[in-house]
Motif scaffolding. Structure first.
Motif, PDB file in Angstrom:
ATOM      1  N   THR A  95       1.205  -1.421  -0.171  1.00  0.00           N
ATOM      2  CA  THR A  95       0.105  -0.057   0.124  1.00  0.00           C
ATOM      3  C   THR A  95       0.830   1.070  -0.259  1.00  0.00           C
ATOM      4  N   THR A  96       1.801   1.121   0.557  1.00  0.00           N
ATOM      5  CA  THR A  96       2.912   2.201   0.708  1.00  0.00           C
ATOM      6  C   THR A  96       4.191   2.937   0.110  1.00  0.00           C
ATOM      7  N   TYR A  97       4.523   1.323  -0.683  1.00  0.00           N
ATOM      8  CA  TYR A  97       5.130   2.117  -2.054  1.00  0.00           C
ATOM      9  C   TYR A  97       4.025   2.190  -3.272  1.00  0.00           C
ATOM     10  N   PRO A  98       3.433   1.607  -3.338  1.00  0.00           N
ATOM     11  CA  PRO A  98       2.132   2.512  -4.452  1.00  0.00           C
ATOM     12  C   PRO A  98       2.350   3.829  -4.345  1.00  0.00           C
ATOM     13  N   ALA A  99       1.582   3.841  -3.122  1.00  0.00           N
ATOM     14  CA  ALA A  99       1.394   5.884  -2.430  1.00  0.00           C
ATOM     15  C   ALA A  99       2.148   6.396  -3.207  1.00  0.00           C
ATOM     16  N   LEU A 100       3.419   6.145  -2.516  1.00  0.00           N
ATOM     17  CA  LEU A 100       4.824   6.834  -3.135  1.00  0.00           C
ATOM     18  C   LEU A 100       4.845   7.305  -4.169  1.00  0.00           C
ATOM     19  N   VAL A 101       4.872   6.360  -5.133  1.00  0.00           N
ATOM     20  CA  VAL A 101       5.066   6.301  -6.744  1.00  0.00           C
ATOM     21  C   VAL A 101       3.897   7.547  -7.068  1.00  0.00           C
ATOM     22  N   ARG A 102       2.632   7.219  -6.572  1.00  0.00           N
ATOM     23  CA  ARG A 102       1.777   7.988  -6.886  1.00  0.00           C
ATOM     24  C   ARG A 102       1.728   9.347  -7.063  1.00  0.00           C
ATOM     25  N   ALA A 103       2.512   9.219  -5.532  1.00  0.00           N
ATOM     26  CA  ALA A 103       2.533  11.560  -5.365  1.00  0.00           C
ATOM     27  C   ALA A 103       3.775  11.684  -5.840  1.00  0.00           C
ATOM     28  N   LEU A 104       5.167  10.928  -5.811  1.00  0.00           N
ATOM     29  CA  LEU A 104       6.142  11.466  -6.843  1.00  0.00           C
ATOM     30  C   LEU A 104       5.858  11.796  -8.003  1.00  0.00           C
ATOM     31  N   LEU A 138      13.808  12.217   1.350  1.00  0.00           N
ATOM     32  CA  LEU A 138      14.144  10.911   2.426  1.00  0.00           C
ATOM     33  C   LEU A 138      14.139  10.666   3.332  1.00  0.00           C
ATOM     34  N   GLY A 139      14.720   9.632   3.560  1.00  0.00           N
ATOM     35  CA  GLY A 139      14.180   8.782   4.058  1.00  0.00           C
ATOM     36  C   GLY A 139      14.059   8.871   5.555  1.00  0.00           C
ATOM     37  N   ALA A 197      13.328   0.020   8.329  1.00  0.00           N
ATOM     38  CA  ALA A 197      14.449  -0.310   7.212  1.00  0.00           C
ATOM     39  C   ALA A 197      13.357  -0.490   5.823  1.00  0.00           C
ATOM     40  N   THR A 198      12.458  -1.304   5.932  1.00  0.00           N
ATOM     41  CA  THR A 198      11.192  -1.687   5.167  1.00  0.00           C
ATOM     42  C   THR A 198      10.366  -0.557   4.118  1.00  0.00           C
ATOM     43  N   LEU A 199      10.272   0.660   4.900  1.00  0.00           N
ATOM     44  CA  LEU A 199       9.517   1.960   4.620  1.00  0.00           C
ATOM     45  C   LEU A 199      11.205   2.513   4.223  1.00  0.00           C
ATOM     46  N   ASN A 200      12.095   2.624   4.850  1.00  0.00           N
ATOM     47  CA  ASN A 200      13.067   3.766   4.113  1.00  0.00           C
ATOM     48  C   ASN A 200      13.648   3.042   2.821  1.00  0.00           C
ATOM     49  N   ASP A 201      12.800   1.637   2.241  1.00  0.00           N
ATOM     50  CA  ASP A 201      13.203   0.893   0.825  1.00  0.00           C
ATOM     51  C   ASP A 201      12.230   1.047   0.042  1.00  0.00           C
ATOM     52  N   ALA A 202      11.453   1.055   0.759  1.00  0.00           N
ATOM     53  CA  ALA A 202      10.066   1.847   0.011  1.00  0.00           C
ATOM     54  C   ALA A 202       9.585   2.868  -1.090  1.00  0.00           C
ATOM     55  N   VAL A 203      10.214   3.999   0.327  1.00  0.00           N
ATOM     56  CA  VAL A 203      11.446   5.374  -0.321  1.00  0.00           C
ATOM     57  C   VAL A 203      11.887   5.904  -1.010  1.00  0.00           C
ATOM     58  N   ARG A 204      12.753   4.876  -1.071  1.00  0.00           N
ATOM     59  CA  ARG A 204      13.906   4.404  -2.171  1.00  0.00           C
ATOM     60  C   ARG A 204      13.430   3.931  -3.445  1.00  0.00           C
ATOM     61  N   ALA A 219      12.900  10.587  -9.020  1.00  0.00           N
ATOM     62  CA  ALA A 219      13.423  11.888  -7.742  1.00  0.00           C
ATOM     63  C   ALA A 219      15.116  11.047  -7.514  1.00  0.00           C
ATOM     64  N   THR A 220      15.226  12.050  -6.669  1.00  0.00           N
ATOM     65  CA  THR A 220      17.166  11.463  -5.932  1.00  0.00           C
ATOM     66  C   THR A 220      15.978  11.588  -4.067  1.00  0.00           C
ATOM     67  N   TYR A 221      16.607  10.133  -4.284  1.00  0.00           N
ATOM     68  CA  TYR A 221      16.323   9.322  -2.381  1.00  0.00           C
ATOM     69  C   TYR A 221      17.299   9.367  -1.174  1.00  0.00           C
ATOM     70  N   VAL A 222      17.563  10.549   0.261  1.00  0.00           N
ATOM     71  CA  VAL A 222      18.820  10.630   0.202  1.00  0.00           C
ATOM     72  C   VAL A 222      17.981  10.476   1.771  1.00  0.00           C
ATOM     73  N   ASP A 223      19.222   9.484   1.461  1.00  0.00           N
ATOM     74  CA  ASP A 223      19.227   7.457   2.471  1.00  0.00           C
ATOM     75  C   ASP A 223      19.961   8.812   3.711  1.00  0.00           C
ATOM     76  N   VAL A 224      19.444   8.706   4.522  1.00  0.00           N
ATOM     77  CA  VAL A 224      19.852   8.806   6.173  1.00  0.00           C
ATOM     78  C   VAL A 224      20.250   7.812   7.089  1.00  0.00           C
ATOM     79  N   SER A 225      19.902   6.924   6.754  1.00  0.00           N
ATOM     80  CA  SER A 225      20.501   5.351   7.728  1.00  0.00           C
ATOM     81  C   SER A 225      22.381   5.562   8.497  1.00  0.00           C
ATOM     82  N   GLY A 226      22.892   5.639   7.270  1.00  0.00           N
ATOM     83  CA  GLY A 226      24.054   5.882   7.827  1.00  0.00           C
ATOM     84  C   GLY A 226      24.231   7.121   8.890  1.00  0.00           C
TER      85      GLY A 226
END
Length: 291
Positions: free
Chosen positions: A161-170, A185-186, A216-223, A231-238
């Motif tokens: 659900t979240t991943y396709p919603a993110l794609v639609r928004a972007l 951003l993650g 981590a799963t959420l951030n990967d969906a964002v990525r 879009a550019t993914y700003v990875d903040v996990s590190g």
């Protein structure tokens, strides 16, 4: 004809100069960059003082959120419509009465867009932390009651659900601002990799890695959504590792449930917002103002 030739020569000279010099880097233009900030409470820095007097009270937006820090650093003209509790659907529809859909702030003239979004969709990510907190408190911090009750359901919802919603928004953001730099951003780490810090974060010991994996799963969906939409993914996990809500004041970027300084629990503090801004500036290679 002589006048036409003169104009043609002048135009060709201008085109040649542009070809030689190349495009100006982002942030180096003579006029301020037109910057629109979208997103949820992690973008708005909800609960962090001082509040933004231009924001609707329900949005709990702060003047020290990472969009404000970015705009001040690169001297951009900021339109900030971030709002606490926002979901991707609030890009298209009013989140509250009097609070316009966030996409209304975006136009073809927009040059830079940032956001943190997705964590509130389907009531999964933030709500799961609260639900696990209730179960962890009842278990006095022992075992893995949240994992035992919910299993993979949270991560399944993010994927389906979240991943396709993110794609639609972007995709919608890109359609309204086809020439803008778009960054998403993650989410910075909320919990450490293991053990946790019960009762400051009232999550049972066995549920700490469970929730960390969910994040981590959420951030990967964002990525993945960023990659799919250009879009550019700003990875903040590190950079946020070791700065979770279990760390000491002055080290942590996210405030805990108990003993924190932010009344909006489990949200970034001013230090966290400044670090998110710095990471975004680095990833996007935004030019800092000399002023």
């Amino acid at each position: 004809m002589r006048r036409f030739a003169t104009v043609l020569v002048t135009a060709c000279a201008a085109v040649s100069a542009v070809a030689v010099l190349g495009p100006s880097p982002v942030g180096a233009a003579a006029s301020p960059l037109r910057y629109v900030a979208l997103g949820d409470s992690y973008s708005a820095a909800s609960g962090t003082l001082p509040p933004d007097p231009t924001a609707a009270p329900q949005c709990l937006r702060s003047t020290v959120n990472y969009p404000h820090v970015i705009a001040a650093t690169i001297k951009a003209t900021l339109t900030d419509v971030t709002c606490g509790g926002a979901e991707t659907g609030d890009y298209f529809e009013a989140q509250y009465p009097g609070v316009a859909p966030q996409l209304d702030a975006v136009s073809a003239r927009t040059q830079l867009i940032t956001m943190t979004i997705g964590g509130n969709d389907s009531g999964v990510f933030i709500d799961s932390i609260l639900q696990c907190g209730v179960l962890g408190t009842a278990a006095l911090g022992q075992g893995s009651p949240c994992k035992d009750k919910y299993g993979s359901s949270f991560e399944d919802t993010i994927t389906r659900t979240t991943y396709p919603a993110l794609v639609r928004a972007l995709q919608a953001v890109r359609a309204k601002a086809p020439h803008a730099r778009v960054a998403i951003l993650g989410y910075p780490w909320i919990l450490p990799a293991k053990d946790g810090c019960f009762p400051q974060m009232p999550v049972a010991k066995g549920d700490v890695p469970y929730l960390r994996h969910e994040q981590a799963t959420l951030n990967d969906a964002v990525r993945r959504a960023a990659a799919r939409t250009g879009a550019t993914y700003v990875d903040v996990s590190g950079v946020s590792n070791g700065h979770d809500a279990c760390q000491a004041p002055g080290v942590r970027w996210v405030e805990p449930v108990v003993g924190g300084t932010n009344p909006v629990i489990v949200h970034p503090n001013a230090l966290g917002e400044s670090k998110l801004a710095a990471r975004t500036i680095t990833v996007l290679k935004l030019a800092k103002s000399a002023a």
